[in-house]
Each structure stands twice: as structure tokens, then as C-alpha cells.
Write a protein that holds these residues in place. Sequence first.
Motif, mmCIF file in Angstrom:
data_model
loop_
_atom_site.group_PDB
_atom_site.id
_atom_site.type_symbol
_atom_site.label_atom_id
_atom_site.label_comp_id
_atom_site.label_asym_id
_atom_site.label_seq_id
_atom_site.Cartn_x
_atom_site.Cartn_y
_atom_site.Cartn_z
ATOM 1 N N THR A 1 -30.431 42.576 -1.953
ATOM 2 C CA THR A 1 -29.981 41.569 -2.910
ATOM 3 C C THR A 1 -30.918 41.504 -4.107
ATOM 4 O O THR A 1 -30.475 41.390 -5.260
ATOM 5 N N VAL A 2 -32.214 41.575 -3.849
ATOM 6 C CA VAL A 2 -33.189 41.589 -4.946
ATOM 7 C C VAL A 2 -32.970 42.809 -5.830
ATOM 8 O O VAL A 2 -33.037 42.729 -7.062
ATOM 9 N N SER A 3 -32.683 43.940 -5.235
ATOM 10 C CA SER A 3 -32.417 45.148 -6.014
ATOM 11 C C SER A 3 -31.146 44.994 -6.843
ATOM 12 O O SER A 3 -31.096 45.416 -8.010
ATOM 13 N N ALA A 4 -30.121 44.413 -6.238
ATOM 14 C CA ALA A 4 -28.876 44.201 -6.978
ATOM 15 C C ALA A 4 -29.119 43.315 -8.197
ATOM 16 O O ALA A 4 -28.607 43.569 -9.292
ATOM 17 N N LEU A 5 -29.932 42.280 -7.996
ATOM 18 C CA LEU A 5 -30.261 41.388 -9.102
ATOM 19 C C LEU A 5 -31.043 42.131 -10.177
ATOM 20 O O LEU A 5 -30.835 41.934 -11.382
ATOM 21 N N GLY A 6 -31.935 43.004 -9.757
ATOM 22 C CA GLY A 6 -32.708 43.798 -10.702
ATOM 23 C C GLY A 6 -31.842 44.732 -11.521
ATOM 24 O O GLY A 6 -32.016 44.855 -12.741
ATOM 25 N N PHE A 7 -30.893 45.403 -10.861
ATOM 26 C CA PHE A 7 -29.979 46.282 -11.598
ATOM 27 C C PHE A 7 -29.116 45.471 -12.574
ATOM 28 O O PHE A 7 -28.849 45.910 -13.698
ATOM 29 N N ALA A 8 -28.680 44.294 -12.142
ATOM 30 C CA ALA A 8 -27.874 43.447 -13.027
ATOM 31 C C ALA A 8 -28.674 43.016 -14.250
ATOM 32 O O ALA A 8 -28.148 42.973 -15.368
ATOM 33 N N ALA A 9 -29.949 42.700 -14.045
ATOM 34 C CA ALA A 9 -30.798 42.318 -15.176
ATOM 35 C C ALA A 9 -30.922 43.457 -16.172
ATOM 36 O O ALA A 9 -30.984 43.235 -17.389
ATOM 37 N N ASN A 10 -30.939 44.685 -15.667
ATOM 38 C CA ASN A 10 -31.013 45.850 -16.545
ATOM 39 C C ASN A 10 -29.724 46.075 -17.322
ATOM 40 O O ASN A 10 -29.709 46.835 -18.297
ATOM 41 N N ALA A 11 -28.650 45.445 -16.897
ATOM 42 C CA ALA A 11 -27.346 45.655 -17.541
ATOM 43 C C ALA A 11 -26.982 44.530 -18.501
ATOM 44 O O ALA A 11 -25.853 44.481 -18.983
ATOM 45 N N THR A 12 -27.917 43.628 -18.758
ATOM 46 C CA THR A 12 -27.612 42.528 -19.672
ATOM 47 C C THR A 12 -27.579 43.030 -21.107
ATOM 48 O O THR A 12 -28.204 44.017 -21.468
ATOM 49 N N GLY A 13 -26.851 42.331 -21.931
ATOM 50 C CA GLY A 13 -26.719 42.706 -23.338
ATOM 51 C C GLY A 13 -25.525 42.002 -23.942
ATOM 52 O O GLY A 13 -24.990 41.054 -23.375
#
Length: 317
Positions: free
Chosen positions: A54-66
Amino acid sequence: MAARAGPRYDFTNDGGLGVRVFLDVLPFLRSQLTFGALIEIAGSRLLGLDEDATVSALGFAANATGGLNEWPYCGGDEMFFHPGFAARNAVTAVELASLGARASESALDGRAGLFSGLNKADYIPRVAPFSGGPLEILSVYYKPAPACNYAQTACQAALALATQDGFRSSDIESIVVKASAAAVGYPGCDYPGPFERILQAKMSIQYCVAATLACGVIAESNYRLLDNPEVKRLASVTKLESDAAFTAAYPGAQGSEVIVNLRGQTAWSRMDDLIPATPEEIRARFRSACANWQAIEEMVDTLEQQENVGALGGLAA
């Protein structure tokens, strides 16, 4: 969650910290795409991911912000696709984590994480999401006008004037609209024309007020009058002003005042906050604008029981 709540609401119940970050970046970044992918945490729960995944999923999502907020100035179509981009990015983030990919645990609060990227690293020590109290997402309201959030109260104030006995828009010589500094300064809101696209009109407080005064109603049809001489005239003589009281009350309230200078007299309507639309009013507006409303409503009302929600796109085409 912040994207769904709108610019006056927080995306956690952390005592307003989230909404302050949100408001600071609002003039430049589109909320739905910047914060929307972070809702992937719900997808992680649905898939039963453990804490690390879940932490990794959140990290990937943070990388996809814009997502940029330039579209309101020219009425571009980007905003229609921002929610879809956010949903796609969220699904991708969850799937990557479920397959074993690992993102940095500090993607949100690290030295080069999301907070730092938004120049809000000083807020990190105060973050305490879901620390008690009601979730601000539950405070979302239904827009009374099919237009920008910041034009809602001005539309309602204008409608109060337009429905007065003896009122004629042709008597108007000039208009002043007072609102919060946030409303006046938001991209596309202080724009008197010309209007080439519907989104330009829906973002412009000048247009929203002008169309309401000219038509005497708040309706989707108001935004099909881009070449209407009276609407164009009224928008061109409308001036926006920042009001200290409305600014101080924002974002807890969104006040607005519409002042019209008629031939030989002045009339005004001042509201300290908007009056949200009811679910019944939202459905009535939808039905007036959509020929296939019955089939769409039936599917939406039973969405949780549908095997293929993709069919909704076909009904809405």
C-alpha cells in the motif's frame, strides 16, 4: 479526495492543513489530477494489499501527480480528461504495487517528495491525516449553477435581482461583482470576453452574471449564448472587485455581491454564502440538458450492482 471536494474543502480531517496546501497551489495546478491519484489507497484496500504494498502504491501515485490550470484562460478541454488521467494513474499505481514493484516510502514527505515539490515542505511536521472528527469530503455541495465554483454565489445574487418586479436587463449601464480575492484571482474567472468556447463562459464570472441577468434563470442553456448581443454587452460592462469581508470568510463561506447601475438608480443583492442545490434540482437540470437522461439515471442509481460500468460511457455519448 481533495479534487472531489472542491476548493473550499479539505481532503483529510487534519484540521485544515490539507485545504491550505490545496488552496496555495490551486491557481497553478489542477486539483483533480494533482491530488486525485492519491485516492488509490482505496484501490489498495479493495485488492487486499499489505502495508508495504500500500505504501508503494501511494508512492507511485505521488509520482503521477500533475495537471496544469492553464485551461480556464482559453476554455481548453483539458479539465474533462483530468479525472480520467487521475483514475488511470491510480489504477496503474495499485497494479504496480500488487505485482511487487516498490516505490520510495518517502514519496510524499521526503526531501524531494510531493510536499517539497509543491514548495510546502514546512507543512510536513503538521500532517496528521484521519486524526479524528468528520471527513471534509462529506461536506461537498451540489452546485446550483452549471459553472465554476467561484461563480455560484454571484449567479444566485444576480438571479435575485433579475426576478425582481420591473427588472429589465436592457436598463443596466454597468455592473460590479464583489467576491473573495480567491474568486477574483482564479484562472479564467475575471474575464469579460470575447467568448469562443463554452468553458470560457462557464469560468467567467462576468459571463455567468450577465447571462443570468439577461435570461432571468440559472440554466445550462445560458452557456449556449456566446454570440448573444445582450449577454456580450452585459459581460463587457461588468467589473470584478475583491471584497475584504468575503476574503476573510473564505474558504468557510463563499460570499458575493452583485451591484447593477440602472438608468437613474442602483440595485444590489448581497449573499454571505451560496445556497447549495438539492439532489432534486440537480436531477431536474440534468434531465433538461440530456435527451437520454432516463437510461443514464437508471444505470447510475444501480451502479454498484452493474457488471459492466463501462456501458455508462456509451449511454452518455
